[in-house]
Design an enzyme around this catalytic site. Sequence first.
Site, PDB file in Angstrom:
ATOM      1  N   GLY A 232      68.572   5.403  48.672  1.00  0.00           N
ATOM      2  CA  GLY A 232      68.320   6.753  48.659  1.00  0.00           C
ATOM      3  C   GLY A 232      69.402   7.273  49.059  1.00  0.00           C
TER       4      GLY A 232
ATOM      5  CD  GLN B 109      72.543  10.404  53.074  1.00  0.00           C
ATOM      6  OE1 GLN B 109      71.112  10.707  52.033  1.00  0.00           O
ATOM      7  NE2 GLN B 109      72.770   9.074  54.179  1.00  0.00           N
TER       8      GLN B 109
ATOM      9  CB  CYS C 230      70.815   5.987  57.562  1.00  0.00           C
ATOM     10  SG  CYS C 230      70.919   7.781  56.909  1.00  0.00           S
ATOM     11  CG  LEU C 231      73.949   5.116  52.261  1.00  0.00           C
ATOM     12  CD1 LEU C 231      73.320   5.582  50.501  1.00  0.00           C
ATOM     13  CD2 LEU C 231      74.069   3.811  52.401  1.00  0.00           C
TER      14      LEU C 231
ATOM     15  CG  HIS D  64      65.154   7.371  55.475  1.00  0.00           C
ATOM     16  ND1 HIS D  64      65.578   6.744  56.761  1.00  0.00           N
ATOM     17  CD2 HIS D  64      66.488   8.098  55.403  1.00  0.00           C
ATOM     18  CE1 HIS D  64      67.010   6.735  56.512  1.00  0.00           C
ATOM     19  NE2 HIS D  64      67.542   7.910  55.348  1.00  0.00           N
ATOM     20  CD  GLU D  65      66.522   9.320  51.340  1.00  0.00           C
ATOM     21  OE1 GLU D  65      67.526   9.919  51.193  1.00  0.00           O
ATOM     22  OE2 GLU D  65      66.666   8.583  51.269  1.00  0.00           O
TER      23      GLU D  65
ATOM     24  CG  HIS E 290      68.481  11.885  55.052  1.00  0.00           C
ATOM     25  ND1 HIS E 290      69.397  11.994  56.142  1.00  0.00           N
ATOM     26  CD2 HIS E 290      68.376  10.595  54.105  1.00  0.00           C
ATOM     27  CE1 HIS E 290      70.039  11.197  56.763  1.00  0.00           C
ATOM     28  NE2 HIS E 290      69.293  10.067  55.383  1.00  0.00           N
TER      29      HIS E 290
HETATM   30 CO    CO Z   1      69.169   8.048  55.231  1.00  0.00          CO
END
Ligand code: CO
Length: 192
Positions: free
Chosen positions: A48, A53, A95-96, A137-138, A141
């Site tokens: 995702g 991001q 998370c990235l 989660h997204e 963000h």
């Molecule tokens: Co994330």
Amino acid sequence: MAIKRVNKYGDKILRKKTKQVDYKAIKKDLKSILKDMTNTMEAAGGIGLSANQMGLDLKLAIVRYRKSEDEFIDIIIINPEIVEQSGSTTNDEGCLSLPGLFAKTKRFTKVKVLALNEKGMPVEMIAEGLLARAFQHEIDHLNGILFIDKLPLLSKLKLKPVLRKMKKVWAKIDESSPDYKSPQISEADCEF
Ligand code: CO
């Protein structure tokens, strides 16, 4: 088509609420934005990615849904909103933007999401399990929220020194660089 750097914990854009997307205004650029997001997400090994991001102030995210081992679909959500939620489940989440860090995070089991798809059509999706977690989660963000904000107070306190240390490591990770490799972050560094 390009791989971009993923913003990391400490980068201010991650803490800002993203701007509502004007579909008509973005339409002609959408294909290339989505391509960059997909390439970046894949290069970083994520399932995702939100536009902020990747440095774009847009209320837009991708969630990769795996149907089976070698079958997946990328769900594009534009201006998404959770309109119904139920149940509670705690599971490991990462998370990235905080690579290597995983923590047991509480989420709703089931959510109903309203959004526009990549064609600008309104869609309504009901998701459970991992997909429901990914949506939450997204969408967080896009509202400037990270999964670590969802942890119990005690975990947050224990996490503080870890974040302070990892911030410096994460700042140097650049997915867009030709010599980017998945970071070798030891579990000990990210334990808390
Ligand atoms: Co994330």
